[in-house]
Write a protein that holds these residues in place. Structure first.
Motif, mmCIF file in Angstrom:
data_model
loop_
_atom_site.group_PDB
_atom_site.id
_atom_site.type_symbol
_atom_site.label_atom_id
_atom_site.label_comp_id
_atom_site.label_asym_id
_atom_site.label_seq_id
_atom_site.Cartn_x
_atom_site.Cartn_y
_atom_site.Cartn_z
ATOM 1 N N GLY A 135 -14.797 -22.604 38.317
ATOM 2 C CA GLY A 135 -13.803 -23.662 38.455
ATOM 3 C C GLY A 135 -12.383 -23.176 38.298
ATOM 4 O O GLY A 135 -11.466 -23.646 38.985
ATOM 5 N N ILE A 136 -12.168 -22.226 37.402
ATOM 6 C CA ILE A 136 -10.829 -21.656 37.234
ATOM 7 C C ILE A 136 -10.461 -20.839 38.468
ATOM 8 O O ILE A 136 -9.324 -20.899 38.964
ATOM 9 N N SER A 137 -11.417 -20.091 38.991
ATOM 10 C CA SER A 137 -11.156 -19.314 40.212
ATOM 11 C C SER A 137 -10.784 -20.224 41.377
ATOM 12 O O SER A 137 -9.937 -19.876 42.202
ATOM 13 N N ALA A 138 -11.421 -21.401 41.426
ATOM 14 C CA ALA A 138 -11.163 -22.352 42.514
ATOM 15 C C ALA A 138 -9.989 -23.285 42.204
ATOM 16 O O ALA A 138 -9.690 -24.182 42.996
ATOM 17 N N GLU A 139 -9.353 -23.100 41.046
ATOM 18 C CA GLU A 139 -8.208 -23.902 40.597
ATOM 19 C C GLU A 139 -8.577 -25.353 40.319
ATOM 20 O O GLU A 139 -7.720 -26.236 40.337
ATOM 21 N N THR A 140 -9.867 -25.631 40.059
ATOM 22 C CA THR A 140 -10.270 -26.959 39.605
ATOM 23 C C THR A 140 -9.771 -27.188 38.182
ATOM 24 O O THR A 140 -9.345 -28.286 37.825
ATOM 25 N N PHE A 141 -9.865 -26.160 37.367
ATOM 26 C CA PHE A 141 -9.322 -26.162 36.014
ATOM 27 C C PHE A 141 -8.282 -25.050 35.931
ATOM 28 O O PHE A 141 -8.342 -24.073 36.676
ATOM 29 N N GLU A 142 -7.362 -25.196 35.005
ATOM 30 C CA GLU A 142 -6.394 -24.127 34.792
ATOM 31 C C GLU A 142 -6.785 -23.256 33.607
ATOM 32 O O GLU A 142 -6.562 -22.040 33.604
ATOM 33 N N LEU A 143 -7.419 -23.881 32.635
ATOM 34 C CA LEU A 143 -7.689 -23.218 31.369
ATOM 35 C C LEU A 143 -9.138 -23.468 30.974
ATOM 36 O O LEU A 143 -9.665 -24.558 31.162
ATOM 37 N N GLY A 144 -9.795 -22.460 30.433
ATOM 38 C CA GLY A 144 -11.154 -22.617 29.932
ATOM 39 C C GLY A 144 -11.251 -22.152 28.500
ATOM 40 O O GLY A 144 -10.497 -21.265 28.072
ATOM 41 N N PHE A 145 -12.155 -22.762 27.759
ATOM 42 C CA PHE A 145 -12.416 -22.342 26.380
ATOM 43 C C PHE A 145 -13.902 -22.026 26.293
ATOM 44 O O PHE A 145 -14.742 -22.917 26.449
ATOM 45 N N ILE A 146 -14.243 -20.747 26.110
ATOM 46 C CA ILE A 146 -15.636 -20.336 26.197
ATOM 47 C C ILE A 146 -15.974 -19.340 25.093
ATOM 48 O O ILE A 146 -15.098 -18.873 24.359
ATOM 49 N N VAL A 147 -17.253 -19.024 24.986
ATOM 50 C CA VAL A 147 -17.681 -17.898 24.170
ATOM 51 C C VAL A 147 -17.438 -16.639 24.996
ATOM 52 O O VAL A 147 -17.919 -16.523 26.124
ATOM 53 N N LEU A 148 -16.661 -15.711 24.459
ATOM 54 C CA LEU A 148 -16.304 -14.497 25.192
ATOM 55 C C LEU A 148 -17.446 -13.497 25.088
ATOM 56 O O LEU A 148 -17.452 -12.619 24.222
ATOM 57 N N SER A 149 -18.411 -13.634 25.983
ATOM 58 C CA SER A 149 -19.626 -12.834 25.878
ATOM 59 C C SER A 149 -19.751 -11.763 26.952
ATOM 60 O O SER A 149 -20.728 -11.043 26.996
ATOM 61 N N GLU A 150 -18.780 -11.651 27.830
ATOM 62 C CA GLU A 150 -18.881 -10.666 28.898
ATOM 63 C C GLU A 150 -17.488 -10.242 29.352
ATOM 64 O O GLU A 150 -16.482 -10.843 28.991
ATOM 65 N N GLN A 151 -17.449 -9.149 30.106
ATOM 66 C CA GLN A 151 -16.197 -8.674 30.661
ATOM 67 C C GLN A 151 -15.754 -9.614 31.784
ATOM 68 O O GLN A 151 -16.556 -9.998 32.636
ATOM 69 N N LEU A 152 -14.492 -9.981 31.765
ATOM 70 C CA LEU A 152 -13.963 -10.894 32.770
ATOM 71 C C LEU A 152 -12.694 -10.269 33.366
ATOM 72 O O LEU A 152 -11.569 -10.668 33.034
ATOM 73 N N PRO A 153 -12.856 -9.285 34.252
ATOM 74 C CA PRO A 153 -11.699 -8.542 34.756
ATOM 75 C C PRO A 153 -10.686 -9.376 35.528
ATOM 76 O O PRO A 153 -9.522 -9.004 35.611
ATOM 77 N N ALA A 154 -11.119 -10.506 36.089
ATOM 78 C CA ALA A 154 -10.199 -11.334 36.877
ATOM 79 C C ALA A 154 -9.452 -12.357 36.031
ATOM 80 O O ALA A 154 -8.677 -13.144 36.557
ATOM 81 N N PHE A 155 -9.674 -12.334 34.706
ATOM 82 C CA PHE A 155 -9.111 -13.355 33.835
ATOM 83 C C PHE A 155 -8.342 -12.743 32.665
ATOM 84 O O PHE A 155 -8.696 -11.672 32.161
ATOM 85 N N ASN A 156 -7.310 -13.450 32.265
ATOM 86 C CA ASN A 156 -6.687 -13.166 30.974
ATOM 87 C C ASN A 156 -7.534 -13.857 29.902
ATOM 88 O O ASN A 156 -8.010 -14.976 30.107
#
Length: 295
Positions: A135-156
């Motif tokens: 959803g963030i990639s598609a700009e449905t949401f701007e911000l997400g709050f998640i458990v940081l359990s994996e590498q996310l190279p496309a995200f801050n």
């Protein structure tokens, strides 16, 4: 160079179809076809290989697509930033949260944050982690709050808090007499685990495999509250990220216990790299950091 031609080219390249691009952009297909032909004439190169079945990129097209996406991203960032600064700026918070975290996050957002920022329009979405990322990639949401359990190279990512997974038990369960529980002691229990690709479910399945047993999963509810209610009724056991959730803390029929070998986790905010983060989202992050008290 017409910006619309770049938008048309990006959509056709991504969707590999003039028809689907036209549907997505709500434009007549002949207009897209003509625009891309004019773009190729202007550049003096062929960008697309066309056939009756599919559309693919030429070598020049692949290079042009990479630069096109950078240009379109920069333009959208500029528009977003100027809109943010304008006198008629809409203050909208578009935030996505997993069900496992929403139970304690929602009260903070809808009471403390909403009262402090009454001019902000809240658009809060409860989704699975992968749906949040998409959803963030598609700009449905701007911000997400998640458990940081994996590498996310496309995200801050901005880490927010650390914790340990807890076992949830019916209050009368024999294991409730223990201060800590080894995972091996759970091998004969009935598990109640939320459906889908949730963080907790993934972690528990991996831990069961590590301890060489297959969990007896009694039920896979869609809602976290259903999981808690089933545990309270004595149907089985489950797991939770935070024992301070009101539905657990205030229910005398439920107790939590830590694991002997802790399963640790870290929560945090994520947003797309190369994309402008609105002032509202930045303010929200600062608010949550200031009000996380003990998490």
């Amino acid at each position: 160079m017409d910006l619309r031609r770049l938008e048309y080219f990006e959509a056709v390249s991504r969707l590999k179809s003039f028809t689907r691009a036209a549907e997505e952009l709500h434009v007549a297909q002949p207009s897209i076809t003509a625009s891309i032909l004019k773009l190729e004439e202007e550049l003096g190169v062929s960008l697309l290989q066309r056939s009756h079945r599919a559309v693919s990129l030429t070598g020049e097209g692949e290079l042009f697509l990479e630069r096109t996406r950078c240009i379109l991203s920069d333009v959208q960032n500029l528009v977003n930033e100027m809109s943010d600064l304008g006198t008629k700026a809409k203050r909208i918070l578009r935030l996505a949260i997993p069900t496992s975290l929403g139970s304690w996050m929602f009260p903070v957002i809808f009471s403390q944050y909403a009262s402090q920022y009454p001019t902000v329009s809240l658009q809060i979405y409860e989704r699975g982690v992968q749906n949040i990322i998409d959803g963030i990639s598609a700009e449905t949401f701007e911000l997400g709050f998640i458990v940081l359990s994996e590498q996310l190279p496309a995200f801050n990512t901005l880490p927010f808090s650390n914790g340990k997974l807890l076992v949830i038990l019916p209050a009368e369960h024999p294991l409730s007499q223990l201060d800590v529980i080894s995972f091996q002691q759970l091998q004969h229990e009935k598990f109640v685990l939320c459906a889908g690709g949730s963080y907790i479910r993934g972690k528990i399945m991996a831990e069961c495999e590590k301890h060489h047993f297959k969990p007896n999963i009694l039920f896979t509810p869609l809602q976290v509250a259903t999981t808690f209610n089933m545990v309270a009724s004595g149907a089985g056991i489950s797991f939770v990220l935070d024992g301070e959730i009101a539905i657990i803390k205030d229910n005398p029929r439920i107790i939590t216990r830590p694991l002997q070998e802790p399963i640790e986790f870290q929560t945090g905010f994520i947003w797309a790299k190369e994309r402008y983060l609105s002032a509202v989202s930045r303010e929200f992050i600062e608010f949550m950091q200031h009000n996380r008290s003990g998490r």
